[in-house]
Enzyme design. Structure first.
Site, PDB file in Angstrom:
ATOM      1  N   GLU A 131      42.652  54.049  53.747  1.00 37.85           N
ATOM      2  CA  GLU A 131      42.547  54.433  52.344  1.00 37.85           C
ATOM      3  C   GLU A 131      41.863  53.302  51.570  1.00 37.85           C
ATOM      4  OE1 GLU A 131      45.988  54.504  49.755  1.00 37.85           O
ATOM      5  OE2 GLU A 131      45.093  56.056  48.507  1.00 37.85           O
TER       6      GLU A 131
ATOM      7  N   GLU B  61      42.878  47.369  49.122  1.00 40.91           N
ATOM      8  CA  GLU B  61      43.008  47.360  47.660  1.00 40.91           C
ATOM      9  C   GLU B  61      42.513  46.018  47.130  1.00 40.91           C
ATOM     10  OE1 GLU B  61      43.819  49.367  44.912  1.00 40.91           O
ATOM     11  OE2 GLU B  61      43.306  47.465  43.985  1.00 40.91           O
TER      12      GLU B  61
ATOM     13  N   ASP C 215      37.695  54.063  40.777  1.00 41.95           N
ATOM     14  CA  ASP C 215      37.368  53.655  39.402  1.00 41.95           C
ATOM     15  C   ASP C 215      36.052  54.290  38.969  1.00 41.95           C
ATOM     16  OD1 ASP C 215      39.601  51.985  39.029  1.00 41.95           O
ATOM     17  OD2 ASP C 215      38.612  50.342  40.086  1.00 41.95           O
TER      18      ASP C 215
ATOM     19  N   LYS D  72      30.426  53.419  31.956  1.00 37.24           N
ATOM     20  CA  LYS D  72      29.158  53.070  31.295  1.00 37.24           C
ATOM     21  C   LYS D  72      27.995  53.192  32.272  1.00 37.24           C
ATOM     22  CE  LYS D  72      31.174  49.911  27.973  1.00 37.24           C
ATOM     23  NZ  LYS D  72      31.432  48.517  27.633  1.00 37.24           N
TER      24      LYS D  72
ATOM     25  N   ASP E 169      39.367  62.843  39.061  1.00 33.89           N
ATOM     26  CA  ASP E 169      39.466  63.687  37.866  1.00 33.89           C
ATOM     27  C   ASP E 169      38.262  63.457  36.944  1.00 33.89           C
ATOM     28  OD1 ASP E 169      40.090  61.172  37.003  1.00 33.89           O
ATOM     29  OD2 ASP E 169      42.048  61.670  36.159  1.00 33.89           O
TER      30      ASP E 169
ATOM     31  N   HIS F 269      49.493  58.022  42.724  1.00 30.99           N
ATOM     32  CA  HIS F 269      49.987  57.891  41.349  1.00 30.99           C
ATOM     33  C   HIS F 269      48.990  58.481  40.347  1.00 30.99           C
ATOM     34  CE1 HIS F 269      52.706  54.729  43.070  1.00 30.99           C
ATOM     35  NE2 HIS F 269      53.516  55.296  42.219  1.00 30.99           N
ATOM     36  N   PHE F 270      47.706  58.313  40.601  1.00 35.75           N
ATOM     37  CA  PHE F 270      46.724  58.874  39.658  1.00 35.75           C
ATOM     38  C   PHE F 270      46.713  60.395  39.710  1.00 35.75           C
ATOM     39  CE2 PHE F 270      43.763  55.970  37.365  1.00 35.75           C
ATOM     40  CZ  PHE F 270      44.506  54.821  37.517  1.00 35.75           C
ATOM     41  N   GLU F 271      46.987  60.968  40.867  1.00 35.38           N
ATOM     42  CA  GLU F 271      47.078  62.426  40.904  1.00 35.38           C
ATOM     43  C   GLU F 271      48.279  62.885  40.074  1.00 35.38           C
ATOM     44  OE1 GLU F 271      48.516  64.796  44.071  1.00 35.38           O
ATOM     45  OE2 GLU F 271      47.376  66.508  43.371  1.00 35.38           O
TER      46      GLU F 271
END
Ligand SMILES: C[S@@+](CC[C@H](N)C(=O)[O-])C[C@H]1O[C@@H](n2cnc3c(N)ncnc32)[C@H](O)[C@@H]1O
Length: 214
Positions: free
Chosen positions: A44, A69, A119, A123, A155, A194-196
């Site tokens: 991952e 990470e 991420d 911009k 997303d 967690h972001f899901e």
């Protein structure tokens, strides 16, 4: 939407087997060199606080999981999560996934690559920093074994659409993206990451696909 402050309890766990620095990785990153066995290896990229790493390594004990990470405090938090869960088939690296894929992962060696909510770098002048860039996609494709999976969820519609186009150009052998469905959550942490969880709890659409290497 800002991230919630991270509180890492003073670790009472021995993280030696669960947290590595890139410099300490073996020259060839494989299940054998990391875990001492030949089980399928899944990686991952951008594990955040490690919910996927904990859940997947528990649900699939016959596979090994490596989470990479770049933010050390999150890598540590994810390693603590794995320690609490008593995992011996998962490990975190605190570092940048790109050179690890470029230099250390043998061709055709991975059962899956997972990239969830990378991420977005909104911009225009920062978009080149996106982890799903041309070189990374080529490397991930090379590292997958035949039948290996590439999961990508986000997303951010712009990131989703441009990545789908990039994959079609860089790695046409992966074929068309296969949509993945969201399952109903049965408990508070019953999300892939967690972001899901955050996106679904705020009714933000999530775009989910998987590719299979033939
Ligand atoms: C938006 S967060 C998503 C975290 C997690 N996947 C989730 O869905 O909850 C993206 C994560 O990717 C990490 N990241 C960004 N670039 C990276 C890179 N080149 N290598 C490893 N991790 C990276 C960031 O530090 C961050 O924790």
């Amino acid at each position: 939407m800002p991230r919630r402050a991270l509180r890492i309890a003073e670790s009472k766990y021995d993280l030696d087997a669960l947290l590595r620095n890139p410099d300490d990785l073996p020259a060839q990153v494989t299940s054998r060199s990391l875990f001492g066995n030949d089980r399928p290896l899944e990686i991952e990229v951008g594990s955040g606080k490690g919910l996927f790493m904990q859940t997947a390594s528990g649900q699939t004990p016959d596979s090994n999981f490596l989470g990479i990470e770049i933010a050390r405090k999150y890598a540590v938090a994810a390693a603590v999560r794995l320690a609490r869960a008593g995992r011996n088939n998962a490990m975190m690296v605190a570092g940048n996934a790109e050179p690890i894929f470029q230099n250390r992962i043998p061709d055709g060696s991975l059962a899956a690559v997972h990239v969830y909510f990378p991420d977005p770098w909104w911009k225009a002048r920062h978009k080149s920093r996106r982890v799903l860039n041309e070189r990374f996609i080529a490397n991930a494709t090379r590292c997958l074994q035949s039948g290996g999976r590439f999961h990508f969820w986000t997303d951010v519609l712009d990131y989703f659409e441009s990545t789908i186009e990039l994959i079609a150009t860089v790695s046409p052998q992966l074929g068309p993206p296969i949509p993945e469905e969201a399952a109903a959550a049965e408990h508070d942490l019953d999300y892939r990451t967690h972001f899901e969880r955050r996106s679904r709890q705020h009714a933000i659409p999530v775009y989910r696909v998987c590719y299979y290497k033939p």
